[in-house]
Design a protein around this motif. Structure first.
Motif, PDB file in Angstrom:
ATOM      1  N   PRO A  32     -91.964  11.604 -38.824  1.00  0.00           N
ATOM      2  CA  PRO A  32     -92.126  10.163 -38.553  1.00  0.00           C
ATOM      3  C   PRO A  32     -92.232   9.384 -39.868  1.00  0.00           C
ATOM      4  N   THR A  33     -91.075   9.048 -40.439  1.00  0.00           N
ATOM      5  CA  THR A  33     -91.054   8.410 -41.758  1.00  0.00           C
ATOM      6  C   THR A  33     -90.900   6.900 -41.690  1.00  0.00           C
ATOM      7  N   GLY A  34     -90.924   6.328 -40.489  1.00  0.00           N
ATOM      8  CA  GLY A  34     -90.847   4.875 -40.366  1.00  0.00           C
ATOM      9  C   GLY A  34     -89.472   4.353 -40.714  1.00  0.00           C
ATOM     10  N   SER A  35     -89.429   3.401 -41.624  1.00  0.00           N
ATOM     11  CA  SER A  35     -88.175   2.727 -41.954  1.00  0.00           C
ATOM     12  C   SER A  35     -87.418   3.381 -43.110  1.00  0.00           C
ATOM     13  N   LEU A  36     -87.856   4.543 -43.560  1.00  0.00           N
ATOM     14  CA  LEU A  36     -87.169   5.196 -44.669  1.00  0.00           C
ATOM     15  C   LEU A  36     -85.823   5.749 -44.225  1.00  0.00           C
ATOM     16  N   THR A  37     -84.848   5.655 -45.123  1.00  0.00           N
ATOM     17  CA  THR A  37     -83.561   6.284 -44.842  1.00  0.00           C
ATOM     18  C   THR A  37     -83.724   7.797 -44.957  1.00  0.00           C
ATOM     19  N   LEU A 102     -95.057   9.597 -56.156  1.00  0.00           N
ATOM     20  CA  LEU A 102     -94.060   8.718 -55.544  1.00  0.00           C
ATOM     21  C   LEU A 102     -94.401   7.256 -55.798  1.00  0.00           C
ATOM     22  N   PRO A 103     -93.390   6.405 -55.863  1.00  0.00           N
ATOM     23  CA  PRO A 103     -93.690   4.974 -55.930  1.00  0.00           C
ATOM     24  C   PRO A 103     -94.319   4.501 -54.622  1.00  0.00           C
ATOM     25  N   ARG A 104     -95.071   3.434 -54.682  1.00  0.00           N
ATOM     26  CA  ARG A 104     -95.797   2.938 -53.501  1.00  0.00           C
ATOM     27  C   ARG A 104     -94.896   2.706 -52.290  1.00  0.00           C
ATOM     28  N   ALA A 105     -93.675   2.270 -52.509  1.00  0.00           N
ATOM     29  CA  ALA A 105     -92.773   1.975 -51.395  1.00  0.00           C
ATOM     30  C   ALA A 105     -92.396   3.232 -50.608  1.00  0.00           C
ATOM     31  N   LEU A 106     -92.559   4.404 -51.213  1.00  0.00           N
ATOM     32  CA  LEU A 106     -92.173   5.651 -50.557  1.00  0.00           C
ATOM     33  C   LEU A 106     -93.361   6.495 -50.106  1.00  0.00           C
ATOM     34  N   HIS A 107     -94.564   5.948 -50.154  1.00  0.00           N
ATOM     35  CA  HIS A 107     -95.716   6.740 -49.718  1.00  0.00           C
ATOM     36  C   HIS A 107     -95.576   7.095 -48.236  1.00  0.00           C
ATOM     37  N   PRO A 108     -95.716   8.384 -47.901  1.00  0.00           N
ATOM     38  CA  PRO A 108     -95.576   8.792 -46.501  1.00  0.00           C
ATOM     39  C   PRO A 108     -96.826   8.443 -45.694  1.00  0.00           C
ATOM     40  N   SER A 109     -96.651   8.391 -44.386  1.00  0.00           N
ATOM     41  CA  SER A 109     -97.806   8.197 -43.509  1.00  0.00           C
ATOM     42  C   SER A 109     -98.626   9.486 -43.498  1.00  0.00           C
ATOM     43  N   LEU A 110     -99.863   9.382 -43.084  1.00  0.00           N
ATOM     44  CA  LEU A 110    -100.723  10.569 -43.006  1.00  0.00           C
ATOM     45  C   LEU A 110    -100.129  11.596 -42.047  1.00  0.00           C
ATOM     46  N   THR A 111     -99.575  11.128 -40.943  1.00  0.00           N
ATOM     47  CA  THR A 111     -98.992  12.042 -39.957  1.00  0.00           C
ATOM     48  C   THR A 111     -97.826  12.827 -40.553  1.00  0.00           C
ATOM     49  N   ALA A 112     -96.915  12.129 -41.221  1.00  0.00           N
ATOM     50  CA  ALA A 112     -95.755  12.799 -41.829  1.00  0.00           C
ATOM     51  C   ALA A 112     -96.211  13.788 -42.896  1.00  0.00           C
TER      52      ALA A 112
END
Length: 147
Positions: A32-37, A102-112
């Protein structure tokens, strides 16, 4: 024969690198990476894996120091599995609260993060404590070294 510090470091780098890479290739598309490609998702999972390997070498130095206080100079196998707690917690702090990995824009969610870390760790632990010892039967007699 117990594994040596050098052997444990080699095993961690080689096995976690190969096993972790295969696990990351398989599970990254379903995380579950959200809006990441998909490319960004692979960058996240492989960066977390690489950071885990690098920090893991430092953990091995600490574990080696702590083992010197034990009579057998080794951990019970279950300790190897339970290290997921302290290593996972440190990796979460490094991944989520800093920009070291990682840069802040790519921080994963806790679940991922938890899915990747737990699945990778359990697969790594099972293979190192099972099939690896069968396939490389001389590995134990060489102190856990591959090279």
């Amino acid at each position: 024969m117990l594994t040596t510090l050098n052997g444990r470091i080699q095993t961690r780098i080689l096995a976690l690198g190969v096993i972790g890479f295969i696990v990351a290739l398989i599970i990254t598309p379903v995380l579950p990476t959200g809006s990441l490609t998909i490319g960004q998702a692979y960058r996240v999972t492989l960066s977390v894996l690489l950071a885990t390997i690098i920090v893991g070498v430092l953990w091995e130095l600490l574990y080696h120091f702590l083992q010197q206080f034990r009579w057998e100079k080794d951990w019970p196998t279950m300790f190897g599995l339970l290290t997921i707690i302290n290593e996972g917690a440190l990796m979460w702090v490094l991944v989520h609260n800093t920009t070291i990995v990682l840069p802040r824009a790519l921080h994963p969610s806790l679940t991922a993060f938890l899915i990747q870390f737990i699945v990778t760790w359990i697969v790594f632990w099972v293979i190192v404590n099972g099939p690896l010892r069968l396939m490389f039967h001389r590995w134990r007699f060489q102190g856990g070294r591959f090279l």
